[in-house]
Design a protein around this motif. Structure first.
Motif, short mmCIF file in Angstrom:
data_model
loop_
_atom_site.label_atom_id
_atom_site.label_comp_id
_atom_site.label_asym_id
_atom_site.label_seq_id
_atom_site.Cartn_x
_atom_site.Cartn_y
_atom_site.Cartn_z
N UNK A 1 0.65 -1.11 -0.10
CA UNK A 1 -0.11 -0.22 0.07
C UNK A 1 0.83 1.23 -0.13
N UNK A 2 0.87 2.06 -1.00
CA UNK A 2 1.58 3.20 -1.28
C UNK A 2 1.06 4.34 -0.59
N UNK A 3 -0.33 4.46 -0.22
CA UNK A 3 -0.98 5.43 0.12
C UNK A 3 -0.70 5.40 1.48
N UNK A 4 -0.14 6.37 2.26
CA UNK A 4 0.19 6.37 3.54
C UNK A 4 -0.56 7.10 4.56
N UNK A 5 -1.44 7.75 3.90
CA UNK A 5 -2.53 8.86 4.73
C UNK A 5 -3.85 8.43 4.69
N UNK A 31 -1.46 -0.57 10.59
CA UNK A 31 -1.52 -0.70 9.13
C UNK A 31 -0.19 -0.20 8.27
N UNK A 32 0.47 0.57 9.06
CA UNK A 32 1.77 1.04 8.42
C UNK A 32 1.58 2.68 7.91
N UNK A 33 0.33 3.10 8.40
CA UNK A 33 0.01 4.53 7.84
C UNK A 33 1.12 5.66 8.61
N UNK A 243 -8.36 2.62 6.03
CA UNK A 243 -7.60 2.36 4.84
C UNK A 243 -8.14 1.16 3.96
N UNK A 244 -9.66 1.21 4.11
CA UNK A 244 -10.07 -0.01 3.14
C UNK A 244 -9.95 0.25 1.95
N UNK A 245 -9.33 -0.74 1.11
CA UNK A 245 -9.36 -0.52 -0.57
C UNK A 245 -8.57 0.53 -1.08
N UNK A 246 -7.47 0.74 -0.15
CA UNK A 246 -6.57 1.77 -0.56
C UNK A 246 -5.60 1.57 -1.86
#
Length: 274
Positions: A1-5, A31-33, A243-246
């Motif tokens: 997952x590259x979206x971190x926010x 989740x690594x956010x 972060x569902x479906x990011x």
């Protein structure tokens, strides 16, 4: 997952969530956010006709919200960046009150959303009994444009086609193309006023193949018209929805021509590569 926010989430400070703020933070870290923004609901003059809700269910108390936010920011600030946001429910008769609330409370980020049309909420069945479904969609988009023209103190428009989430079962009348003329007027206004879109993944927590809000065709059109700012949010009201479906959201955004998504600090946009 590259979206971190994750830039759209709610806790027990919102009338439709019971989630502890600390649980939302800890799950985000797991989740690594790298950054989250709480966007608690303020929906003034919310209709009183729904028996399953307490009186004034979406009246946000900024003092307790700020106090708890600062408490956990001090605890978790070395592990995740946190921002203080709000999701404003737009109605023309409360535009001045909404503006004052924002000015008085020093938010990092403001989402402006349409949750009420003609005094009713699309979440409830009686909303869909007022007119034909097509006319209801048209009225909703007209209401959205009317509200963003009289209320300017926001950063992104929340879940543009939110209304389609709750259409009666089996209805397939919604598409960007069908309501293009009205949606384009909204998008053009946002672009001309340097506003962004909340790219909202909530539906993906129930249906991984569902359609996020706004739908991809509307998001692509926003880009074609010169739109630049998108924030990406789960609209989570519980930790397990964060972060569902990011991954899918990123793919859609890239396909629509975006190469960046944004976060905010003190109302200033910050770009990040998708």
């Amino acid at each position: 997952m590259s979206i971190r926010s994750d830039y759209h989430m709610h806790t027990h400070h919102s009338g439709d969530s019971k989630a502890p703020m600390e649980d939302m933070i800890e799950c985000s870290i797991e989740l690594g956010l790298e950054e989250i923004c709480f966007t608690e609901h303020l929906d003034l003059d919310y209709p009183t006709c729904y028996d399953d809700l307490p009186p004034e269910p979406f009246t946000l108390l900024p003092g307790p919200y700020r106090e708890e936010y600062e408490k956990y920011k001090a605890v978790y600030g070395d592990r995740i960046s946190m921002r203080f946001g709000v999701e404003i429910g737009m109605q023309t008769q409360v535009a001045d009150q909404n503006n004052s609330f924002i000015e008085e409370n020093g938010f990092d980020f403001v989402i402006a959303s349409i949750h009420i049309v003609d005094g009713k909420d699309p979440f409830y069945a009686d909303f869909w009994e007022q007119d034909t479904i097509e006319n209801i969609y048209k009225k909703t988009f007209d209401t959205t444009l009317e509200n963003i023209k009289c209320f300017d103190n926001f950063d992104v428009l929340g879940h543009l086609d939110y209304v389609c989430r709750y259409a009666p079962a089996g209805d397939t009348t919604y598409s960007y193309e069908r309501f293009k003329d009205q949606i384009d007027e909204i998008l053009k206004y946002l672009v001309s006023h340097d506003k962004g879109l909340d790219f909202n993944a909530k539906i993906l927590s129930k249906d991984p193949n569902g359609m996020p809000n706004p739908c991809p065709a509307a998001l692509k059109r926003f880009k074609e018209l010169g739109g630049k700012i998108i924030t990406i949010g789960s609209d989570a009201h519980r930790p397990e929805k964060i972060a569902c479906g990011f991954d899918r959201m990123r793919d859609i955004a890239l396909e629509c021509g975006f190469t960046e998504y944004y976060t905010f600090e003190k109302r200033n946009p910050i770009a990040h590569k998708l």
